[in-house]
Design a protein around this motif. Structure first.
Motif, PDB file in Angstrom:
ATOM      1  N   PHE A  79      26.523   9.531  -5.095  1.00 19.61           N
ATOM      2  CA  PHE A  79      25.070   9.537  -5.233  1.00 19.61           C
ATOM      3  C   PHE A  79      24.589  10.861  -5.802  1.00 19.61           C
ATOM      4  CE2 PHE A  79      24.279   5.819  -2.537  1.00 19.61           C
ATOM      5  CZ  PHE A  79      25.475   5.736  -1.838  1.00 19.61           C
TER       6      PHE A  79
ATOM      7  N   TYR B 120      20.919  12.985  -5.797  1.00 17.27           N
ATOM      8  CA  TYR B 120      19.556  13.092  -5.301  1.00 17.27           C
ATOM      9  C   TYR B 120      18.896  14.312  -5.937  1.00 17.27           C
ATOM     10  CZ  TYR B 120      20.136   9.634  -1.550  1.00 17.27           C
ATOM     11  OH  TYR B 120      20.325   8.464  -0.835  1.00 17.27           O
TER      12      TYR B 120
ATOM     13  N   GLN C 214      15.895  17.202  -5.341  1.00 17.90           N
ATOM     14  CA  GLN C 214      15.096  17.819  -4.282  1.00 17.90           C
ATOM     15  C   GLN C 214      14.284  18.970  -4.860  1.00 17.90           C
ATOM     16  OE1 GLN C 214      17.227  19.626  -0.973  1.00 17.90           O
ATOM     17  NE2 GLN C 214      15.505  19.263   0.407  1.00 17.90           N
TER      18      GLN C 214
ATOM     19  N   GLU D 228      10.571  20.171  -0.497  1.00  9.16           N
ATOM     20  CA  GLU D 228      10.329  18.741  -0.368  1.00  9.16           C
ATOM     21  C   GLU D 228      11.590  17.998   0.074  1.00  9.16           C
ATOM     22  OE1 GLU D 228       6.949  18.670  -3.923  1.00  9.16           O
ATOM     23  OE2 GLU D 228       8.525  17.135  -3.869  1.00  9.16           O
ATOM     24  N   ALA D 229      11.444  16.702   0.284  1.00 10.33           N
ATOM     25  CA  ALA D 229      12.573  15.875   0.693  1.00 10.33           C
ATOM     26  C   ALA D 229      13.417  15.476  -0.514  1.00 10.33           C
ATOM     27  CB  ALA D 229      12.056  14.624   1.401  1.00 10.33           C
ATOM     28  N   PRO D 230      14.706  15.237  -0.310  1.00 10.80           N
ATOM     29  CA  PRO D 230      15.528  14.677  -1.386  1.00 10.80           C
ATOM     30  C   PRO D 230      15.061  13.268  -1.732  1.00 10.80           C
ATOM     31  CG  PRO D 230      16.899  15.605   0.363  1.00 10.80           C
ATOM     32  CD  PRO D 230      15.506  15.538   0.891  1.00 10.80           C
TER      33      PRO D 230
ATOM     34  N   PHE E 264      16.262   9.776  -4.135  1.00 11.46           N
ATOM     35  CA  PHE E 264      17.403   9.122  -4.770  1.00 11.46           C
ATOM     36  C   PHE E 264      17.246   9.081  -6.281  1.00 11.46           C
ATOM     37  CE2 PHE E 264      20.792   6.089  -5.110  1.00 11.46           C
ATOM     38  CZ  PHE E 264      20.397   5.171  -6.071  1.00 11.46           C
TER      39      PHE E 264
ATOM     40  N   TYR F 135      23.371   6.022  -8.321  1.00  9.36           N
ATOM     41  CA  TYR F 135      24.530   5.632  -7.532  1.00  9.36           C
ATOM     42  C   TYR F 135      25.611   5.117  -8.482  1.00  9.36           C
ATOM     43  CZ  TYR F 135      27.388   2.516  -4.595  1.00  9.36           C
ATOM     44  OH  TYR F 135      28.429   1.883  -3.958  1.00  9.36           O
TER      45      TYR F 135
ATOM     46  N   LEU G 238      21.483  17.239  -5.792  1.00  9.04           N
ATOM     47  CA  LEU G 238      22.482  17.110  -4.740  1.00  9.04           C
ATOM     48  C   LEU G 238      23.439  15.982  -5.059  1.00  9.04           C
ATOM     49  CD1 LEU G 238      20.072  17.252  -1.628  1.00  9.04           C
ATOM     50  CD2 LEU G 238      20.926  19.141  -3.032  1.00  9.04           C
TER      51      LEU G 238
ATOM     52  N   LEU H 174      28.106   9.967   4.406  1.00  9.97           N
ATOM     53  CA  LEU H 174      27.842  10.744   3.202  1.00  9.97           C
ATOM     54  C   LEU H 174      28.294  12.177   3.385  1.00  9.97           C
ATOM     55  CD1 LEU H 174      24.331   9.583   1.939  1.00  9.97           C
ATOM     56  CD2 LEU H 174      26.547   9.215   0.864  1.00  9.97           C
TER      57      LEU H 174
ATOM     58  N   TRP I  83      27.959  15.759   1.597  1.00  8.73           N
ATOM     59  CA  TRP I  83      27.010  16.343   0.644  1.00  8.73           C
ATOM     60  C   TRP I  83      27.522  17.652   0.050  1.00  8.73           C
ATOM     61  CZ3 TRP I  83      22.213  14.085  -0.418  1.00  8.73           C
ATOM     62  CH2 TRP I  83      21.865  13.001   0.396  1.00  8.73           C
ATOM     63  N   GLY I  84      27.281  17.831  -1.235  1.00  3.14           N
ATOM     64  CA  GLY I  84      27.466  19.133  -1.853  1.00  3.14           C
ATOM     65  C   GLY I  84      26.287  20.035  -1.503  1.00  3.14           C
ATOM     66  N   ALA I  85      26.450  21.321  -1.788  1.00  4.37           N
ATOM     67  CA  ALA I  85      25.404  22.298  -1.461  1.00  4.37           C
ATOM     68  C   ALA I  85      24.224  22.233  -2.422  1.00  4.37           C
ATOM     69  CB  ALA I  85      25.979  23.699  -1.440  1.00  4.37           C
TER      70      ALA I  85
END
Lengths: 114, 109
Positions: free
Chosen positions: B33, B35, B37, B41-43, B45, B48, B87, B97, B99-101
């Motif tokens: 995935f 994302y 950000q 704020e929020a991530p 989508f 995919y 992300l 999931l 996650w990368g940094a």
């Protein structure tokens, strides 16, 4: 369209204090998650829930508790806050752990522990 | 262990094209995935991929090579509003999931 709502948005605590973060979603999603996001690190899963009345530990559960008494709400509790818990907390929800697995995130709650 | 690697920061010019790479090592694979950000704020989508190849969605495209453990996000016709962190996340064998940094993308006029 509210989506995922988190309260509070900001909070400052002293070491040892307790608090609860509330997450509410209006999309009738089964799955809900609590993540924390720290600088230079990826999102880390704290706890998650696969449905009403269920909870499970994620990658970094220590120091946190959760409850999912209602399908639409997922609460994250800190019983005795520590400075290491200073972070931005995100709640997310998804319909199912389906192939697309798209997560819908709340706006985040910024917590500072002094 | 499981690991997601992506560059920390990239800079690009408005109107140009930028490619953000992501390499992963996970126990199992059930999709990758991307994302977006924005700061504070929020991530949200973006894309995919579960099969090898390129998925195009407007100005954004995402590529996956499962054999190489590699993906990239391609952003075309960059706009100032594309300044954000991107992300990369991989769904492992348990559908968790990883996650990368994140890659902070800075767009300059």
């Amino acid at each position: 369209n509210a989506g995922v709502t988190q309260t509070p948005k900001f909070r400052v605590l002293k070491t040892g204090q307790s608090m609860t973060l509330l997450c509410a979603q209006d999309m009738n999603h089964e799955y809900m998650y609590w993540y924390r996001q720290d600088p230079g690190m990826g999102l880390r899963l704290i706890h998650y829930s696969v449905g009403e009345g269920t909870t499970a530990k994620g990658e970094v559960p220590d120091g946190y508790n959760v409850s999912r008494l209602k399908k639409q709400n997922f609460l994250l509790g800190l019983e005795s806050a520590a400075p290491s818990q200073t972070s931005v907390y995100f709640c997310a929800s998804s319909h199912l752990i389906e192939p697309t697995g798209e997560l819908f995130f709340g706006e985040g709650s910024r917590l500072t522990v002094l | 262990g499981q690991n997601i690697d992506q560059p920390t920061e990239m800079t690009a010019t408005e109107g140009a094209i930028v490619q953000i790479n992501c390499t992963y090592q996970t126990s199992g694979f059930n999709g990758l995935f991307w994302y977006q950000q924005h700061a504070g704020e929020a991530p949200t989508f973006l894309s995919y991929n579960v099969l090898d190849g390129l998925e195009e969605k407007g100005r954004f495209s995402s590529f996956l090579s499962r054999s190489k453990g590699y993906s990239y996000l391609l952003l075309k016709e960059l706009q100032m509003k594309d300044s954000a962190s991107y992300l990369c996340a991989v769904s492992d064998s348990n559908y968790q999931l990883i996650w990368g940094a994140g890659t902070k993308l800075i767009i300059k006029p």
